[in-house]
Design a protein around this motif. Structure first.
Motif, PDB file in Angstrom:
ATOM      1  N   TRP A 198      23.707 -14.295  61.132  1.00  0.00           N
ATOM      2  CA  TRP A 198      25.037 -13.951  61.655  1.00  0.00           C
ATOM      3  C   TRP A 198      26.128 -14.910  61.191  1.00  0.00           C
ATOM      4  CZ3 TRP A 198      27.660 -17.514  64.636  1.00  0.00           C
ATOM      5  CH2 TRP A 198      26.886 -18.586  65.136  1.00  0.00           C
ATOM      6  N   GLN A 230      15.024  -9.629  69.885  1.00  0.00           N
ATOM      7  CA  GLN A 230      14.331  -8.892  68.828  1.00  0.00           C
ATOM      8  C   GLN A 230      12.936  -8.486  69.292  1.00  0.00           C
ATOM      9  OE1 GLN A 230      14.715 -11.890  65.830  1.00  0.00           O
ATOM     10  NE2 GLN A 230      16.410 -10.853  64.817  1.00  0.00           N
ATOM     11  N   LYS A 263      13.264 -12.639  63.270  1.00  0.00           N
ATOM     12  CA  LYS A 263      13.762 -13.031  61.953  1.00  0.00           C
ATOM     13  C   LYS A 263      15.202 -13.479  62.131  1.00  0.00           C
ATOM     14  CE  LYS A 263      15.333 -10.410  58.056  1.00  0.00           C
ATOM     15  NZ  LYS A 263      15.313  -9.133  57.352  1.00  0.00           N
ATOM     16  N   TYR A 264      15.546 -14.583  61.512  1.00  0.00           N
ATOM     17  CA  TYR A 264      16.917 -15.069  61.692  1.00  0.00           C
ATOM     18  C   TYR A 264      17.905 -14.048  61.165  1.00  0.00           C
ATOM     19  CZ  TYR A 264      20.786 -18.261  62.125  1.00  0.00           C
ATOM     20  OH  TYR A 264      21.976 -18.838  62.496  1.00  0.00           O
ATOM     21  N   SER A 265      18.892 -13.729  61.979  1.00  0.00           N
ATOM     22  CA  SER A 265      19.792 -12.632  61.628  1.00  0.00           C
ATOM     23  C   SER A 265      20.787 -12.982  60.534  1.00  0.00           C
ATOM     24  CB  SER A 265      20.570 -12.204  62.867  1.00  0.00           C
ATOM     25  OG  SER A 265      21.469 -13.252  63.245  1.00  0.00           O
ATOM     26  N   GLY A 304      13.638 -14.122  56.998  1.00  0.00           N
ATOM     27  CA  GLY A 304      14.990 -14.416  57.441  1.00  0.00           C
ATOM     28  C   GLY A 304      15.535 -15.640  56.714  1.00  0.00           C
ATOM     29  N   GLU A 321      18.206 -14.836  70.514  1.00  0.00           N
ATOM     30  CA  GLU A 321      18.135 -13.803  69.482  1.00  0.00           C
ATOM     31  C   GLU A 321      16.688 -13.350  69.291  1.00  0.00           C
ATOM     32  OE1 GLU A 321      20.580 -14.217  65.792  1.00  0.00           O
ATOM     33  OE2 GLU A 321      18.635 -14.402  64.819  1.00  0.00           O
TER      34      GLU A 321
END
Length: 494
Positions: free
Chosen positions: A133, A121, A129-131, A182, A117
RNA sequence: GGCCCGUUGGUGAAGCGGUAAACACACCAGCCUUUCACGCUGGCAUGCAGGGGUUCGAAUCCCCUACGGGUCACCA
């Protein structure tokens, strides 16, 4: 204001660093200035990097510096335990609370997935940045991941579109946007909390009123603010102290070889704790007047966060040395001598259990150099003429010894020496007078040859004291030997 | 790269709208001293990163640029 409570929270991963010591000192000073408490808490949640015994050593160094705590792992206190790994159930309780309130969630992503990820990005030119999800997984999805053997960590749900503001005691108002942050992990799969979570819970529960820490933590603060809010804790005052730079203006890294940066090392070099405390107090903080020599006690009176600078502080080793010299000069001779003994011993100059007479003698030797020592360890080099078996004459000394009048002076001096048994400074003075009378030499013509003959060099402490301390036997031997080898020694000087 | 923070003489560092821009270290000179060191006295640098504003007036307030740094982790 409520009682001021500050804390120093080192991780036991190494030695006490200059920067850490300063943070601890500032925290200590602020608390003591306001009659509050200073706490030392051990942040040992990074179990992979923890080093056995490191916490104890760091605390021992703090104590050596004179920085004493009111509550900690050793003395206890009303808000313990003071070691994070012993507070697991506490963190769990608050994590559960956040989970139950929907403010945090179980996250099943694998390192590989996160890395992928991140790369994507980056490729798109975005800030990694942590999504998030996996924020809202259904029980079925979770069950599926569990079945795959994935063990979840717990992430904090960072709210969208929130502006996070706080007034730093040193930097003023600082603003961050939650959208730049994030969802971050607050608890690892094995139940250990991460720093940003543990620090909030601990500071809040320990009733810390002022969080003083290095500037590198400034950008962690918004995350912590979020947690304070989610947990309903009162936010303490923050004070981010400037970084400490090395002489090149770079941040001091632990691997930086150009600078000595651990307190232990300064201790080993013979730095006095008062000097170190005084010096690191001045790293980023400045007193009001022009005076800059302060005891720890005085510092607790005059320290204030208002006078801490925003600009990074440069660690000026030259000034530290000078300051240490100031303290050595002021220290009682017995203390300086006691500090010097181990160095002399290690260098093979003195034997280990010193007899009382020998001890007194060495102390007198040290006294000759006390005023010029900047590091106690320098005593070995400075005083070597007292411990040297074989004479080595410097070039300058040889030149002095080549003077026309020298043989006469030395002979006359030797004659004087043979007439005495015990030597003291006054007696040496009388001997000089006598030599002067016999040879007609005076001033430098008289003293320099004797100094050169007896010590091998042309500089040094008071000659009368030096000769008295060396003792008649040694001085006689040195002068005699010089006379015997005079021609050989000076053949290329004439 | 995004977000934050910073930038005063060789070095450290005061200064918070009006100063000849402190002080300290280093350095140099003189004094003290038989030498060195200590100490004392004096000197030194010709420094507010650059450019725009605001203001009667800016190192001090605002903006831009440059440079330096921090941070973007299941490290603290």
């Amino acid at each position: 204001m409520a009682t001021v409570r500050t804390r120093y929270a080192p991780s036991p991963t190494g030695h006490l660093h200059i920067g850490g010591a300063r943070t601890a000192l500032f925290s200590y000073l602020l608390a003591k200035k306001h009659g509050g408490q200073f706490i030392v808490r051990i942040e040992d949640t990074d179990t992979e990097r923890n080093i056995e015994g490191a916490a104890d050593k760091q605390m021992a160094m703090l104590k050596w510096l004179g920085i004493e705590w009111d509550e900690s792992v050793d003395v206890g206190g009303p808000y313990g335990p003071y070691r994070c790994m012993e507070r697991m159930d506490i963190y769990k309780k608050y994590v559960d609370q956040l989970l139950a309130e929907g403010k945090a969630y179980y996250s099943y992503s694998t390192p590989e997935e996160r890395e992928k990820e991140r790369q994507e990005q980056l490729a798109r030119g975005e800030t990694p940045k942590y999504s998030g999800w996996d924020r809202d997984l259904t029980p079925e999805q979770r069950a599926k991941f569990e079945a795959e053997g994935r063990v979840p960590s717990v992430r904090f749900k960072v709210p969208e579109g929130k502006t996070l503001v706080f007034d730093d005691a040193i930097r003023g108002r600082v603003v961050f946007e939650s959208d730049d942050i994030g969802d971050f992990v607050i608890m690892r799969p094995d139940g250990r909390p991460t720093y940003n979570f543990a620090v909030v819970v601990d500071d809040a529960l320990m009733k810390i009123t002022h969080v003083i820490r290095g500037e590198e933590h400034l950008s962690n603060t918004p995350k912590q603010l979020l947690i304070y809010e989610a947990l309903g804790f009162e936010v303490p005052e923050f004070a981010h102290v400037p970084l400490i730079l090395n002489a090149e203006g770079k941040k001091m890294s632990k691997r930086d070889e150009t600078i000595i940066q651990f307190i232990d090392q300064y201790k080993e070099l013979g730095y006095l704790p008062e000097a170190i405390v005084n010096f690191i107090a001045l790293l980023g903080w400045a007193p009001e007047g022009e005076e800059e020599i302060f005891s720890l006690q005085e510092l607790t009176q005059i320290f204030s966060l208002e006078r801490v600078s925003k600009a990074p502080a440069v660690f000026d080793t030259g000034k530290l040395k000078w300051m240490n010299g100031q303290y050595i000069k002021k220290a009682p001779l017995e203390r300086v001598a006691a500090l010097a003994f181990p160095y002399l011993e290690k260098a093979g100059c003195i034997e280990s259990p010193l007899s009382p007479e020998r001890k007194e003698w060495v102390t007198r030797v040290v006294s000759l150099y006390q005023e010029q020592l900047e590091e106690i360890s320098q005593i070995v080099e400075l005083s070597d003429l007292f411990f040297q078996e074989e004479m080595i004459y410097s070039d300058e000394a040889k030149e002095v010894l080549a003077g026309e009048q020298v043989p006469g002076v030395l002979q006359a001096f030797l004659k004087q020496l043979k007439e005495v048994r015990e030597l003291d400074a006054d007696q040496v003075k009388a001997m000089f007078k006598q030599v002067q009378k016999e040879t007609g030499c005076k001033g430098k013509q008289l003293f320099m040859p004797i100094r050169a003959a007896v010590t091998g060099v042309v500089h040094g402490p008071d000659l009368r004291e030096t000769i008295a301390l060396l003792g008649a036997e040694t001085v006689t031997a040195r002068v005699q030997s010089l006379i015997d080898n005079y021609e050989v020694l000076l053949e290329n000087k004439r």
